[in-house]
Design a protein around this motif. Structure first.
Motif, mmCIF file in Angstrom:
data_model
loop_
_atom_site.group_PDB
_atom_site.id
_atom_site.type_symbol
_atom_site.label_atom_id
_atom_site.label_comp_id
_atom_site.label_asym_id
_atom_site.label_seq_id
_atom_site.Cartn_x
_atom_site.Cartn_y
_atom_site.Cartn_z
ATOM 1 N N GLN A 25 33.083 26.820 32.749
ATOM 2 C CA GLN A 25 33.206 27.719 33.893
ATOM 3 C C GLN A 25 34.464 27.410 34.699
ATOM 4 O OE1 GLN A 25 31.634 30.328 34.551
ATOM 5 N NE2 GLN A 25 32.011 30.781 36.722
ATOM 6 N N LEU A 26 34.784 26.138 34.867
ATOM 7 C CA LEU A 26 36.009 25.771 35.576
ATOM 8 C C LEU A 26 37.248 26.250 34.822
ATOM 9 C CD1 LEU A 26 35.176 22.151 36.823
ATOM 10 C CD2 LEU A 26 35.217 24.267 38.161
ATOM 11 N N GLY A 27 37.216 26.133 33.489
ATOM 12 C CA GLY A 27 38.331 26.636 32.696
ATOM 13 C C GLY A 27 38.492 28.143 32.820
ATOM 14 N N ALA A 28 37.367 28.860 32.817
ATOM 15 C CA ALA A 28 37.433 30.316 32.986
ATOM 16 C C ALA A 28 37.945 30.686 34.373
ATOM 17 C CB ALA A 28 36.052 30.922 32.746
ATOM 18 N N LYS A 29 37.577 29.924 35.392
ATOM 19 C CA LYS A 29 38.072 30.171 36.745
ATOM 20 C C LYS A 29 39.583 29.994 36.820
ATOM 21 C CE LYS A 29 37.741 30.458 41.332
ATOM 22 N NZ LYS A 29 37.296 31.660 42.072
ATOM 23 N N SER A 30 40.064 28.933 36.219
ATOM 24 C CA SER A 30 41.505 28.702 36.214
ATOM 25 C C SER A 30 42.240 29.797 35.453
ATOM 26 C CB SER A 30 41.801 27.325 35.607
ATOM 27 O OG SER A 30 43.194 27.090 35.536
ATOM 28 N N ARG A 31 41.675 30.245 34.369
ATOM 29 C CA ARG A 31 42.304 31.317 33.588
ATOM 30 C C ARG A 31 42.335 32.628 34.373
ATOM 31 N NH1 ARG A 31 39.256 30.861 29.662
ATOM 32 N NH2 ARG A 31 38.238 32.873 29.332
ATOM 33 N N ALA A 32 41.268 32.929 35.088
ATOM 34 C CA ALA A 32 41.218 34.154 35.886
ATOM 35 C C ALA A 32 42.242 34.124 37.023
ATOM 36 C CB ALA A 32 39.813 34.361 36.447
ATOM 37 N N VAL A 33 42.399 32.973 37.670
ATOM 38 C CA VAL A 33 43.391 32.851 38.738
ATOM 39 C C VAL A 33 44.807 33.028 38.186
ATOM 40 C CG1 VAL A 33 44.395 31.255 40.418
ATOM 41 C CG2 VAL A 33 41.925 31.436 40.215
ATOM 42 N N GLY A 34 45.064 32.461 37.003
ATOM 43 C CA GLY A 34 46.382 32.630 36.394
ATOM 44 C C GLY A 34 46.689 34.077 36.072
ATOM 45 N N TYR A 35 45.715 34.793 35.506
ATOM 46 C CA TYR A 35 45.916 36.217 35.229
ATOM 47 C C TYR A 35 46.183 37.003 36.512
ATOM 48 C CZ TYR A 35 44.115 35.391 30.479
ATOM 49 O OH TYR A 35 43.932 34.951 29.195
ATOM 50 N N ALA A 36 45.415 36.733 37.555
ATOM 51 C CA ALA A 36 45.555 37.487 38.801
ATOM 52 C C ALA A 36 46.909 37.225 39.464
ATOM 53 C CB ALA A 36 44.422 37.132 39.756
ATOM 54 N N GLN A 37 47.340 35.985 39.489
ATOM 55 C CA GLN A 37 48.621 35.676 40.117
ATOM 56 C C GLN A 37 49.784 36.298 39.348
ATOM 57 O OE1 GLN A 37 48.803 31.420 40.483
ATOM 58 N NE2 GLN A 37 47.433 31.363 42.272
ATOM 59 N N GLU A 38 49.720 36.259 38.039
ATOM 60 C CA GLU A 38 50.803 36.854 37.253
ATOM 61 C C GLU A 38 50.821 38.376 37.420
ATOM 62 O OE1 GLU A 38 54.200 36.480 35.170
ATOM 63 O OE2 GLU A 38 52.895 34.878 35.906
ATOM 64 N N ALA A 39 49.657 38.997 37.488
ATOM 65 C CA ALA A 39 49.605 40.441 37.714
ATOM 66 C C ALA A 39 50.165 40.804 39.085
ATOM 67 C CB ALA A 39 48.173 40.937 37.569
ATOM 68 N N ALA A 40 49.890 39.974 40.095
ATOM 69 C CA ALA A 40 50.441 40.237 41.429
ATOM 70 C C ALA A 40 51.961 40.112 41.435
ATOM 71 C CB ALA A 40 49.817 39.276 42.440
ATOM 72 N N ARG A 41 52.498 39.150 40.707
ATOM 73 C CA ARG A 41 53.962 39.015 40.636
ATOM 74 C C ARG A 41 54.590 40.225 39.955
ATOM 75 N NH1 ARG A 41 52.569 33.723 38.713
ATOM 76 N NH2 ARG A 41 52.670 32.175 40.382
ATOM 77 N N VAL A 42 53.941 40.708 38.901
ATOM 78 C CA VAL A 42 54.465 41.883 38.213
ATOM 79 C C VAL A 42 54.476 43.092 39.145
ATOM 80 C CG1 VAL A 42 54.026 43.499 36.325
ATOM 81 C CG2 VAL A 42 53.838 41.064 35.923
ATOM 82 N N GLY A 43 53.426 43.259 39.936
ATOM 83 C CA GLY A 43 53.391 44.380 40.864
ATOM 84 C C GLY A 43 54.407 44.248 41.986
ATOM 85 N N ALA A 44 54.607 43.040 42.514
ATOM 86 C CA ALA A 44 55.566 42.845 43.606
ATOM 87 C C ALA A 44 57.004 42.977 43.150
ATOM 88 C CB ALA A 44 55.353 41.473 44.250
ATOM 89 N N ALA A 45 57.241 42.906 41.849
ATOM 90 C CA ALA A 45 58.612 43.061 41.342
ATOM 91 C C ALA A 45 59.086 44.501 41.381
ATOM 92 C CB ALA A 45 58.696 42.531 39.907
ATOM 93 N N ALA A 46 58.190 45.460 41.597
ATOM 94 C CA ALA A 46 58.577 46.876 41.693
ATOM 95 C C ALA A 46 59.052 47.147 43.111
ATOM 96 C CB ALA A 46 57.409 47.778 41.319
ATOM 97 N N ILE A 47 60.333 46.953 43.367
ATOM 98 C CA ILE A 47 60.916 47.076 44.691
ATOM 99 C C ILE A 47 61.498 48.479 44.868
ATOM 100 C CG2 ILE A 47 62.625 46.124 46.279
ATOM 101 C CD1 ILE A 47 60.328 44.250 45.694
ATOM 102 N N ASP A 48 61.293 49.025 46.059
ATOM 103 C CA ASP A 48 61.891 50.315 46.405
ATOM 104 C C ASP A 48 63.349 50.079 46.780
ATOM 105 O OD1 ASP A 48 62.465 52.865 47.129
ATOM 106 O OD2 ASP A 48 60.991 53.006 48.744
ATOM 107 N N LEU A 49 64.271 50.685 46.025
ATOM 108 C CA LEU A 49 65.700 50.454 46.218
ATOM 109 C C LEU A 49 66.334 51.429 47.204
ATOM 110 C CD1 LEU A 49 66.693 49.841 42.494
ATOM 111 C CD2 LEU A 49 66.040 48.153 44.212
#
Length: 269
Positions: A56-80
């Motif tokens: 369960q701890l491993g799955a928690k860490s994996r879920a946090v990694g997916y969520a943080q990477e998805a947030a970075r991908v979304g924040a990279a879409a900058i309005d120019l």
């Protein structure tokens, strides 16, 4: 040897007898202590907490990694099209959806992935992973959900610091006599910079130190007019204001008094 009358009932309470059709002849019969059964359940439960809890701890860490990477991908879409850093919400939502689709196809345990907050300043993504248990299933817990969240925001680029030397203000604390007297902050003393010398009509000279001259400094040298070579007219002579010296006695210029000569001394009679 005398036998206690309640001995048979005590033994029957502390053992589980086998079915009567499988009983072996004789006084010896198989029995299972209730303490052994309880101990076995405790051992399996402890193993479930260790093994399934670690998963369960491993799955928690994996879920946090997916969520943080998805947030970075979304924040990279900058309005120019704006001066400050802003997130393009339409592009960010599409980028997060594509990333979640790729994560779900690669990891079948991911049951939920998407944005929970999306503005032009920041966004948040939540990912849920379903973790199937092994030993905890014996006590009715078949699966555990591990959730992870990630947040990201648009950050303005760091500007270059001003390298102009700054003189910190001089603060003088004055205190009256006696302990516990109130203190006052004095005014910073002015910086005494000598004014340079330069000609009127010319720009002020550049100082050798990183401070400007005071505004009270003004040019103090009058420029000397240069003669015009094309002008051949001689300057007029200044009028003679001196008066002729009159002789003593008040006589006019025609009454000139001849000087008197003293007679030479005689050589003696």
């Amino acid at each position: 040897m005398a036998t206690h009358p309640d001995r048979g009932r005590i033994l029957a309470f502390l053992r589980v007898d086998a079915p009567r059709n499988h009983q072996t002849p004789g006084p010896h019969r198989g029995a299972l202590s209730p303490a052994v059964a309880i101990l076995a359940v405790m051992i399996f439960t402890l193993a479930g907490l260790v093994i399934d809890g670690g998963r369960q701890l491993g799955a928690k860490s994996r879920a946090v990694g997916y969520a943080q990477e998805a947030a970075r991908v979304g924040a990279a879409a900058i309005d120019l099209n704006v001066n400050e850093a802003k997130i393009d919400t339409a592009k960010a939502n599409t980028a997060v959806a594509d990333f979640c689709a790729q994560v779900t196809s690669n990891d079948s345990a991911v049951t939920q992935c998407g944005t929970t907050k999306l503005t032009d300043e920041d966004l948040a993504v939540e990912v849920t992973i379903s973790n199937k248990t092994t030993f905890l299933g014996m006590v009715g817990i078949g699966s555990l959900d591990a959730r992870g969240t990630g947040e990201a925001h648009a950050e303005q680029g760091i500007k270059k610091a001003d390298e102009t030397p700054q003189i910190p203000p001089v603060v003088v604390l004055t205190q009256t006599e006696g302990p516990g007297a109130p203190t006052e902050t004095a005014v910073s003393p002015p910086i005494d910079i000598p004014c340079p010398t330069w000609t009127v009509g010319e720009p002020s000279p550049t100082p050798d130190f990183p401070l400007p001259y005071p505004t009270t400094c003004t040019p103090n040298v009058t420029p000397t007019p240069s003669p015009d070579p094309s002008d051949t007219t001689a300057p007029p002579e200044p009028p003679n204001t001196s008066k002729p010296t009159e002789p003593p006695g008040g006589g006019g210029p025609g009454n000139t008094v001849a000087p008197r000569h003293s007679a030479p001394p005689s050589g003696g009679r």
